[in-house]
Motif scaffolding. Structure first.
Motif, PDB file in Angstrom:
ATOM      1  N   LEU A   5       0.832  -1.209   0.000  1.00 18.75           N
ATOM      2  CA  LEU A   5       0.000   0.000   0.000  1.00 18.75           C
ATOM      3  C   LEU A   5       0.866   1.259   0.000  1.00 18.75           C
ATOM      4  CD1 LEU A   5      -2.536  -1.108   2.800  1.00 18.75           C
ATOM      5  CD2 LEU A   5      -2.698  -1.483   0.340  1.00 18.75           C
ATOM      6  N   PRO A   6       0.340   2.372  -0.548  1.00 16.27           N
ATOM      7  CA  PRO A   6       1.151   3.594  -0.603  1.00 16.27           C
ATOM      8  C   PRO A   6       1.333   4.223   0.785  1.00 16.27           C
ATOM      9  CG  PRO A   6      -1.035   3.991  -1.520  1.00 16.27           C
ATOM     10  CD  PRO A   6      -0.981   2.540  -1.177  1.00 16.27           C
ATOM     11  N   ALA A   7       2.590   4.584   1.092  1.00 11.56           N
ATOM     12  CA  ALA A   7       2.872   5.191   2.405  1.00 11.56           C
ATOM     13  C   ALA A   7       2.039   6.461   2.604  1.00 11.56           C
ATOM     14  CB  ALA A   7       4.357   5.494   2.503  1.00 11.56           C
ATOM     15  N   LEU A   8       1.709   7.147   1.497  1.00  9.73           N
ATOM     16  CA  LEU A   8       0.911   8.378   1.618  1.00  9.73           C
ATOM     17  C   LEU A   8      -0.469   8.100   2.219  1.00  9.73           C
ATOM     18  CD1 LEU A   8       1.706  10.239  -1.719  1.00  9.73           C
ATOM     19  CD2 LEU A   8       1.969  11.173   0.579  1.00  9.73           C
ATOM     20  N   ALA A   9      -0.959   6.858   2.041  1.00  3.19           N
ATOM     21  CA  ALA A   9      -2.294   6.524   2.562  1.00  3.19           C
ATOM     22  C   ALA A   9      -2.223   5.977   3.998  1.00  3.19           C
ATOM     23  CB  ALA A   9      -2.963   5.491   1.652  1.00  3.19           C
ATOM     24  N   ARG A  10      -1.011   5.796   4.515  1.00  3.26           N
ATOM     25  CA  ARG A  10      -0.837   5.148   5.823  1.00  3.26           C
ATOM     26  C   ARG A  10      -1.632   5.831   6.947  1.00  3.26           C
ATOM     27  NH1 ARG A  10       4.911   2.654   7.775  1.00  3.26           N
ATOM     28  NH2 ARG A  10       4.122   1.611   9.632  1.00  3.26           N
ATOM     29  N   PRO A  11      -1.553   7.193   7.051  1.00  3.28           N
ATOM     30  CA  PRO A  11      -2.298   7.842   8.143  1.00  3.28           C
ATOM     31  C   PRO A  11      -3.811   7.601   8.060  1.00  3.28           C
ATOM     32  CG  PRO A  11      -0.811   9.391   7.047  1.00  3.28           C
ATOM     33  CD  PRO A  11      -0.818   8.154   6.220  1.00  3.28           C
ATOM     34  N   LEU A  12      -4.312   7.367   6.850  1.00  2.00           N
ATOM     35  CA  LEU A  12      -5.761   7.176   6.683  1.00  2.00           C
ATOM     36  C   LEU A  12      -6.171   5.722   6.893  1.00  2.00           C
ATOM     37  CD1 LEU A  12      -6.133   9.268   3.406  1.00  2.00           C
ATOM     38  CD2 LEU A  12      -7.033   9.912   5.647  1.00  2.00           C
ATOM     39  N   LEU A  13      -5.213   4.800   6.768  1.00  4.53           N
ATOM     40  CA  LEU A  13      -5.570   3.376   6.757  1.00  4.53           C
ATOM     41  C   LEU A  13      -5.106   2.591   7.983  1.00  4.53           C
ATOM     42  CD1 LEU A  13      -4.667   2.287   3.087  1.00  4.53           C
ATOM     43  CD2 LEU A  13      -6.930   2.824   3.992  1.00  4.53           C
ATOM     44  N   LYS A  16      -7.063   1.242  10.857  1.00  6.25           N
ATOM     45  CA  LYS A  16      -8.316   0.543  10.526  1.00  6.25           C
ATOM     46  C   LYS A  16      -8.090  -0.783   9.811  1.00  6.25           C
ATOM     47  CE  LYS A  16     -10.667   4.942  10.293  1.00  6.25           C
ATOM     48  NZ  LYS A  16     -10.910   6.079   9.454  1.00  6.25           N
ATOM     49  N   LEU A  17      -6.837  -1.146   9.589  1.00  6.91           N
ATOM     50  CA  LEU A  17      -6.564  -2.387   8.852  1.00  6.91           C
ATOM     51  C   LEU A  17      -6.651  -3.589   9.793  1.00  6.91           C
ATOM     52  CD1 LEU A  17      -3.524  -1.193   6.701  1.00  6.91           C
ATOM     53  CD2 LEU A  17      -5.822  -1.749   5.866  1.00  6.91           C
ATOM     54  N   PRO A  18      -7.101  -4.748   9.289  1.00  2.91           N
ATOM     55  CA  PRO A  18      -7.155  -5.931  10.154  1.00  2.91           C
ATOM     56  C   PRO A  18      -5.744  -6.330  10.609  1.00  2.91           C
ATOM     57  CG  PRO A  18      -7.854  -6.441   7.894  1.00  2.91           C
ATOM     58  CD  PRO A  18      -7.584  -4.982   7.928  1.00  2.91           C
ATOM     59  N   SER A  19      -5.638  -6.805  11.863  1.00  2.12           N
ATOM     60  CA  SER A  19      -4.312  -7.064  12.447  1.00  2.12           C
ATOM     61  C   SER A  19      -3.603  -8.245  11.767  1.00  2.12           C
ATOM     62  CB  SER A  19      -4.437  -7.312  13.949  1.00  2.12           C
ATOM     63  OG  SER A  19      -5.381  -8.355  14.124  1.00  2.12           O
ATOM     64  N   ASP A  20      -4.364  -9.134  11.135  1.00  6.51           N
ATOM     65  CA  ASP A  20      -3.700 -10.291  10.506  1.00  6.51           C
ATOM     66  C   ASP A  20      -3.269 -10.011   9.058  1.00  6.51           C
ATOM     67  OD1 ASP A  20      -6.261 -10.104   9.530  1.00  6.51           O
ATOM     68  OD2 ASP A  20      -6.614 -12.265   9.454  1.00  6.51           O
ATOM     69  N   LEU A  21      -3.442  -8.753   8.603  1.00  6.77           N
ATOM     70  CA  LEU A  21      -3.005  -8.413   7.233  1.00  6.77           C
ATOM     71  C   LEU A  21      -1.535  -7.995   7.290  1.00  6.77           C
ATOM     72  CD1 LEU A  21      -4.153  -8.000   4.277  1.00  6.77           C
ATOM     73  CD2 LEU A  21      -4.338  -5.578   4.870  1.00  6.77           C
ATOM     74  N   PHE A 282      -9.034  11.917  -0.818  1.00  9.21           N
ATOM     75  CA  PHE A 282      -8.221  10.824  -0.268  1.00  9.21           C
ATOM     76  C   PHE A 282      -9.003  10.076   0.812  1.00  9.21           C
ATOM     77  CE2 PHE A 282      -5.062  13.920  -1.831  1.00  9.21           C
ATOM     78  CZ  PHE A 282      -4.596  13.147  -2.870  1.00  9.21           C
ATOM     79  N   GLN A 283      -9.809  10.833   1.565  1.00 12.70           N
ATOM     80  CA  GLN A 283     -10.631  10.168   2.587  1.00 12.70           C
ATOM     81  C   GLN A 283     -11.627   9.220   1.924  1.00 12.70           C
ATOM     82  OE1 GLN A 283     -11.959  13.685   4.544  1.00 12.70           O
ATOM     83  NE2 GLN A 283     -10.119  13.844   5.793  1.00 12.70           N
ATOM     84  N   ARG A 284     -12.234   9.686   0.831  1.00 11.69           N
ATOM     85  CA  ARG A 284     -13.177   8.806   0.106  1.00 11.69           C
ATOM     86  C   ARG A 284     -12.454   7.565  -0.422  1.00 11.69           C
ATOM     87  NH1 ARG A 284     -14.637  13.548  -3.124  1.00 11.69           N
ATOM     88  NH2 ARG A 284     -16.104  14.699  -1.840  1.00 11.69           N
ATOM     89  N   ALA A 285     -11.238   7.780  -0.970  1.00  7.59           N
ATOM     90  CA  ALA A 285     -10.484   6.653  -1.536  1.00  7.59           C
ATOM     91  C   ALA A 285     -10.141   5.644  -0.442  1.00  7.59           C
ATOM     92  CB  ALA A 285      -9.205   7.162  -2.202  1.00  7.59           C
ATOM     93  N   ALA A 286      -9.706   6.142   0.718  1.00  2.82           N
ATOM     94  CA  ALA A 286      -9.330   5.239   1.817  1.00  2.82           C
ATOM     95  C   ALA A 286     -10.563   4.492   2.321  1.00  2.82           C
ATOM     96  CB  ALA A 286      -8.673   6.037   2.938  1.00  2.82           C
ATOM     97  N   ALA A 287     -11.676   5.197   2.453  1.00  2.00           N
ATOM     98  CA  ALA A 287     -12.902   4.555   2.953  1.00  2.00           C
ATOM     99  C   ALA A 287     -13.343   3.462   1.982  1.00  2.00           C
ATOM    100  CB  ALA A 287     -13.998   5.600   3.138  1.00  2.00           C
ATOM    101  N   MET A 288     -13.244   3.753   0.681  1.00  2.00           N
ATOM    102  CA  MET A 288     -13.649   2.733  -0.292  1.00  2.00           C
ATOM    103  C   MET A 288     -12.683   1.547  -0.256  1.00  2.00           C
ATOM    104  SD  MET A 288     -14.852   3.027  -4.198  1.00  2.00           S
ATOM    105  CE  MET A 288     -13.335   3.399  -4.989  1.00  2.00           C
TER     106      MET A 288
END
Ligand SMILES: NC(=O)c1ccc[n+]([C@@H]2O[C@H](COP(=O)([O-])OP(=O)(O)OC[C@H]3O[C@@H](n4cnc5c(N)ncnc54)[C@H](O)[C@@H]3O)[C@@H](O)[C@H]2O)c1
Ligand SMILES: O=C(O)[C@H](O)CO
Length: 312
Positions: A5-13, A16-21, A282-288
């Motif tokens: 995943l892009p580091a730029l999206a890290r603060p948004l994601l 909220k990512l599952p711990s086993d990913l 970017f918020q919409r992209a992360a949410a999607m």
């Protein structure tokens, strides 16, 4: 399961990512290329950085889902994804509001000749008369490509009193089909391009279409530059038979400094800036992405799945 995943999206994601990913964050195409070999999932861009075809070719057979923030897929190696058996989800809708607003800006700028007013302003010259006198009410627009962006353009122009006709590939919901718009092109004051660039739409506006446009009508392109034949457009602008052109994307990009379109009469170029909107995009992209991740892991249908054969 591994996601690149892009580091730029890290603060948004991240939170909220599952711990086993298993997540690898990339900051450059070179980094992503080194990480993508055993990935199941790849988010391949976060403006202004995007992964190259070369990086996607480095992916292994395990790559099953590629996510992009882009609505237009013309620069994507769709054959590579098809060969990998990967699903591509696109960014249709993510920046549609921002792009539609640019199309309306183009219509208003053409109607009021904002370009001429700004030039006079830069000369500190007080104009005595308006260079653009068109009132939008009771004018007619055709929006070629009536999807996420096209419909928003249509709604916004309708609020100004413009009579709007949409064109879609299927001709559904009262829109015209791709073979029906050419015969009535001369009826419209505004010809707006909002379709994807595909083998069917490349150079769709050429000498014949420009000649068929109503004298004084404006061509507004917020889709892709290669949908217009630039030589034909230059000849038409130089002849002054249409009102002008408002071009957000161009072909190529960036447009070289010596390209004649920069100096063509009645031509405004906005450097493909229309989609560069606020952080909301970017918020919409992360949410999607998060909704799609949940669906992907559960084996459910994802949002915005692109048709790799159709090209959008
Ligand atoms: N300037 C920018 O920054 C910017 C931003 C986003 C999207 N875009 C471009 O705009 C395009 C449209 O985006 P969208 O989100 O509205 O996509 P969308 O998929 O929601 O809508 C595409 C529309 O085009 C129609 N279409 C397809 N082929 C056609 C054809 N041959 N003739 C006429 N209409 C046809 C479809 O039926 C649909 O109505 C994208 O593919 C992209 O290239 C540009
Ligand atoms: O396709 C898109 O989403 C845009 O062109 C990006 O600016």
């Amino acid at each position: 399961m591994k996601a690149v995943l892009p580091a730029l999206a890290r603060p948004l994601l991240e939170a909220k990512l599952p711990s086993d990913l298993d997540v690898a964050w990339w900051s450059s195409p070179a980094e992503a290329k080194a990480m993508i070999g055993d990935a199941d999932i790849a988010w391949v861009d976060m403006q202004p950085t995007k992964l190259t075809e070369d990086t996607l070719r480095a992916a292994g057979d395990g790559l099953k889902w590629v996510s992009t923030i882009y609505a237009g897929l013309d620069a994507f190696p769709l054959d590579v994804l098809r060969a990998r058996g990967a699903t591509l989800t696109n960014g249709v809708g993510i920046n549609a509001i921002a792009v539609a607003e640019y199309a309306v800006l183009g219509v208003l700028a053409g109607a009021k000749r904002l370009d001429e007013v700004i030039r006079a302003h830069d000369r500190a010259e007080w104009l005595r008369d308006a260079p653009g006198k068109i009132e939008l009410a009771d004018t007619k627009a055709i929006v070629i490509g009536y999807g996420a962006i096209g419909k928003l353009i249509g709604d916004r122009l309708a609020a100004f009193g413009v009579e709007v006709t949409g064109v879609t590939r299927s001709g559904s919901n009262g829109t015209l089909t791709p073979d029906a718009w050419r015969v009535c092109l001369g009826d419209y004051d505004w010809v707006v391009l909002a379709a994807p660039s595909t083998s069917e739409t490349k150079a769709m506006i050429g000498a014949a279409e420009l000649a068929a446009m109503k004298p004084g009508a404006w061509l507004i392109n917020i889709a892709r530059g290669d949908m217009i034949d630039d030589d034909a457009l230059l000849a038409t602008l130089n002849a002054g038979t249409i009102g002008g052109a408002f071009l957000d994307p161009t072909n190529p990009e960036p447009l070289p400094a010596d390209h004649p379109l920069w100096k063509a009469p009645n031509c405004m170029i906005t450097m493909h800036l229309s989609g560069r909107s606020q952080t909301k995009m970017f918020q919409r992209a992360a949410a999607m992405f998060l909704r799609n991740l949940e669906a992907f892991r559960a084996g459910r249908a994802m949002e915005n799945v692109a048709d790799l054969d159709r090209g959008y």
